[in-house]
Design a protein around this motif. Structure first.
Motif: not given
Ligand SMILES: [Zn+2]
Length: 201
Positions: A44-51
Protein backbone atom coordinates in the motif's frame (compact mmCIF):
# COMPACT_ATOMS: atom_id res chain seq x y z
CA UNK A 1 -16.19 1.10 -13.01
CA UNK A 2 -12.69 -0.04 -12.25
CA UNK A 3 -9.73 2.18 -12.62
CA UNK A 4 -6.61 0.32 -13.40
CA UNK A 5 -3.30 1.77 -14.27
CA UNK A 6 -0.47 0.19 -16.06
CA UNK A 7 2.68 2.13 -15.60
CA UNK A 8 5.79 1.09 -17.41
CA UNK A 9 8.66 1.82 -15.12
CA UNK A 10 11.49 0.36 -17.11
CA UNK A 11 12.48 0.60 -20.75
CA UNK A 12 10.06 -2.13 -21.79
CA UNK A 13 7.79 -1.13 -24.66
CA UNK A 14 4.84 1.04 -23.84
CA UNK A 15 1.80 -0.98 -22.97
CA UNK A 16 -1.92 -0.42 -23.09
CA UNK A 17 -3.82 0.11 -19.88
CA UNK A 18 -6.62 -2.30 -19.11
CA UNK A 19 -9.44 -2.85 -16.72
CA UNK A 20 -9.50 -5.88 -14.51
CA UNK A 21 -12.83 -7.42 -13.58
CA UNK A 22 -13.64 -7.35 -9.87
CA UNK A 23 -11.40 -4.40 -9.07
CA UNK A 24 -13.60 -1.44 -8.52
CA UNK A 25 -12.17 0.60 -5.70
CA UNK A 26 -9.09 2.68 -5.29
CA UNK A 27 -6.18 2.78 -7.58
CA UNK A 28 -4.08 -0.15 -8.52
CA UNK A 29 -0.69 0.52 -9.95
CA UNK A 30 1.15 -2.28 -11.67
CA UNK A 31 4.82 -1.69 -12.20
CA UNK A 32 6.68 -3.90 -14.61
CA UNK A 33 10.23 -3.86 -13.51
CA UNK A 34 13.09 -5.09 -15.62
CA UNK A 35 15.18 -5.42 -12.48
CA UNK A 36 12.79 -7.95 -11.03
CA UNK A 37 13.37 -11.36 -12.48
CA UNK A 38 10.98 -13.46 -10.45
CA UNK A 39 9.72 -11.55 -7.46
CA UNK A 40 6.24 -10.22 -7.18
CA UNK A 41 5.48 -7.74 -4.46
CA UNK A 42 2.47 -5.73 -3.43
CA UNK A 43 2.14 -2.96 -0.93
CA UNK A 44 0.00 0.00 0.00
CA UNK A 45 1.22 3.49 -0.80
CA UNK A 46 -1.22 6.14 0.32
CA UNK A 47 -4.56 5.44 -1.36
CA UNK A 48 -2.96 3.09 -3.85
CA UNK A 49 -1.93 -0.50 -3.99
CA UNK A 50 1.28 -0.99 -5.92
CA UNK A 51 1.94 -4.37 -7.45
CA UNK A 52 5.40 -4.89 -8.81
CA UNK A 53 5.87 -7.71 -11.30
CA UNK A 54 8.71 -8.82 -13.54
CA UNK A 55 8.81 -7.05 -16.90
CA UNK A 56 8.57 -10.33 -18.76
CA UNK A 57 5.48 -11.67 -17.05
CA UNK A 58 2.76 -12.62 -19.55
CA UNK A 59 -0.53 -10.76 -19.70
CA UNK A 60 -2.38 -13.91 -18.69
CA UNK A 61 -0.23 -14.37 -15.60
CA UNK A 62 -0.60 -10.71 -14.73
CA UNK A 63 -4.40 -10.98 -14.94
CA UNK A 64 -4.34 -13.93 -12.60
CA UNK A 65 -1.80 -12.69 -10.12
CA UNK A 66 -2.65 -9.02 -9.68
CA UNK A 67 -6.17 -9.57 -8.23
CA UNK A 68 -4.73 -12.25 -5.95
CA UNK A 69 -2.11 -9.86 -4.57
CA UNK A 70 -4.70 -7.13 -4.12
CA UNK A 71 -6.99 -9.50 -2.24
CA UNK A 72 -4.10 -10.45 0.02
CA UNK A 73 -3.31 -6.82 0.88
CA UNK A 74 -6.98 -6.03 1.47
CA UNK A 75 -7.52 -8.98 3.78
CA UNK A 76 -4.41 -8.09 5.79
CA UNK A 77 -5.73 -4.56 6.16
CA UNK A 78 -9.22 -5.74 6.97
CA UNK A 79 -7.96 -7.81 9.89
CA UNK A 80 -6.31 -4.72 11.42
CA UNK A 81 -9.28 -2.42 10.84
CA UNK A 82 -11.65 -1.63 13.71
CA UNK A 83 -15.20 -2.75 12.95
CA UNK A 84 -17.97 -0.17 12.69
CA UNK A 85 -19.36 -1.53 15.96
CA UNK A 86 -15.99 -0.84 17.57
CA UNK A 87 -16.07 2.73 16.25
CA UNK A 88 -19.54 3.28 17.77
CA UNK A 89 -18.38 1.85 21.08
CA UNK A 90 -15.32 4.11 21.06
CA UNK A 91 -17.49 7.18 20.41
CA UNK A 92 -19.65 6.21 23.38
CA UNK A 93 -16.56 5.88 25.58
CA UNK A 94 -15.05 9.19 24.44
CA UNK A 95 -18.29 11.10 25.00
CA UNK A 96 -18.94 9.50 28.39
CA UNK A 97 -15.44 10.30 29.52
CA UNK A 98 -14.75 13.72 27.99
CA UNK A 99 -18.14 15.26 27.24
CA UNK A 100 -20.80 13.62 29.43
CA UNK A 101 -23.21 16.47 28.75
CA UNK A 102 -23.55 15.21 25.18
CA UNK A 103 -26.09 12.45 25.53
CA UNK A 104 -26.73 11.99 21.83
CA UNK A 105 -25.34 8.88 20.22
CA UNK A 106 -24.94 8.29 16.50
CA UNK A 107 -27.53 6.12 14.79
CA UNK A 108 -24.73 4.66 12.73
CA UNK A 109 -20.98 4.94 12.31
CA UNK A 110 -19.54 3.83 9.00
CA UNK A 111 -16.27 3.72 7.13
CA UNK A 112 -16.43 5.67 3.87
CA UNK A 113 -14.08 6.37 1.04
CA UNK A 114 -13.34 10.03 1.65
CA UNK A 115 -10.32 11.75 0.18
CA UNK A 116 -11.06 15.34 1.12
CA UNK A 117 -12.23 14.93 4.69
CA UNK A 118 -11.40 12.81 7.72
CA UNK A 119 -14.94 12.40 8.88
CA UNK A 120 -18.41 13.81 8.72
CA UNK A 121 -21.42 14.01 10.97
CA UNK A 122 -24.89 14.55 9.64
CA UNK A 123 -26.76 16.29 12.42
CA UNK A 124 -30.14 15.58 10.92
CA UNK A 125 -29.99 11.79 10.89
CA UNK A 126 -27.18 11.45 13.48
CA UNK A 127 -24.93 9.55 11.15
CA UNK A 128 -21.14 9.61 11.43
CA UNK A 129 -18.85 8.62 8.60
CA UNK A 130 -15.13 8.12 8.98
CA UNK A 131 -12.62 8.26 6.14
CA UNK A 132 -11.18 4.88 5.22
CA UNK A 133 -7.78 6.58 5.24
CA UNK A 134 -7.93 6.17 9.02
CA UNK A 135 -8.39 2.40 8.92
CA UNK A 136 -4.77 1.79 9.87
CA UNK A 137 -4.19 5.02 11.78
CA UNK A 138 -2.83 5.03 15.35
CA UNK A 139 -5.55 5.05 18.01
CA UNK A 140 -4.93 8.63 19.09
CA UNK A 141 -5.54 9.95 15.55
CA UNK A 142 -8.67 7.88 15.04
CA UNK A 143 -9.97 8.85 18.51
CA UNK A 144 -9.40 12.51 17.74
CA UNK A 145 -11.50 12.33 14.56
CA UNK A 146 -14.19 10.21 16.26
CA UNK A 147 -14.43 12.69 19.12
CA UNK A 148 -14.53 15.67 16.74
CA UNK A 149 -17.43 14.17 14.78
CA UNK A 150 -19.21 13.04 17.95
CA UNK A 151 -19.23 16.61 19.30
CA UNK A 152 -21.06 17.58 16.11
CA UNK A 153 -23.98 15.45 17.27
CA UNK A 154 -24.75 18.39 19.57
CA UNK A 155 -22.82 21.33 18.13
CA UNK A 156 -23.04 21.69 14.38
CA UNK A 157 -20.42 24.40 13.89
CA UNK A 158 -16.88 24.89 15.15
CA UNK A 159 -17.85 27.65 17.59
CA UNK A 160 -16.64 28.32 21.12
CA UNK A 161 -18.58 25.45 22.71
CA UNK A 162 -17.30 23.02 20.14
CA UNK A 163 -13.72 24.19 20.60
CA UNK A 164 -13.92 23.97 24.38
CA UNK A 165 -15.16 20.38 24.21
CA UNK A 166 -12.59 19.33 21.64
CA UNK A 167 -9.78 20.81 23.76
CA UNK A 168 -10.58 18.20 26.41
CA UNK A 169 -9.03 15.61 24.14
CA UNK A 170 -5.45 15.13 25.25
CA UNK A 171 -3.01 14.64 22.45
CA UNK A 172 -4.88 16.71 19.91
CA UNK A 173 -1.61 18.29 18.76
CA UNK A 174 -0.08 14.91 18.08
CA UNK A 175 -3.24 13.80 16.29
CA UNK A 176 -3.33 16.95 14.15
CA UNK A 177 0.32 16.45 13.29
CA UNK A 178 -0.41 12.89 12.18
CA UNK A 179 -3.34 13.98 9.99
CA UNK A 180 -1.40 16.91 8.48
CA UNK A 181 1.56 14.65 7.83
CA UNK A 182 -0.66 12.08 6.13
CA UNK A 183 -2.10 14.74 3.84
CA UNK A 184 1.34 16.12 3.04
CA UNK A 185 2.51 12.61 2.12
CA UNK A 186 -0.54 12.12 -0.08
CA UNK A 187 0.21 15.30 -1.97
CA UNK A 188 3.84 14.27 -2.35
CA UNK A 189 2.73 10.91 -3.78
CA UNK A 190 0.27 12.52 -6.18
CA UNK A 191 -0.32 10.70 -9.42
CA UNK A 192 2.70 10.88 -11.69
CA UNK A 193 2.10 12.60 -15.02
CA UNK A 194 2.65 9.39 -16.97
CA UNK A 195 -0.27 7.70 -15.26
CA UNK A 196 -2.76 10.23 -16.50
CA UNK A 197 -2.01 9.36 -20.09
CA UNK A 198 -2.64 5.70 -19.40
CA UNK A 199 -5.90 5.92 -17.51
CA UNK A 200 -8.42 3.52 -18.98
CA UNK A 201 -12.12 4.16 -19.30
ZN1 LIG B 1 -16.07 19.51 12.20
Amino acid sequence: MGEYFLFVESDTPFDEGMTLPGIDEGEILVIRSARRKRNISAYRQGGRIIVSIPARMSKADERAIVPEMIAKIRSQEESKTPTEQALAKRIDELLSELAPQITERPVSVAWRTMRERWGSCTGLDQTIRISDRLKLAPDYALDYVLFHEAIHLRHFDHGAEFTELLSRFEGSELASAYLDGYEAAERALAEPVELKKLRTK
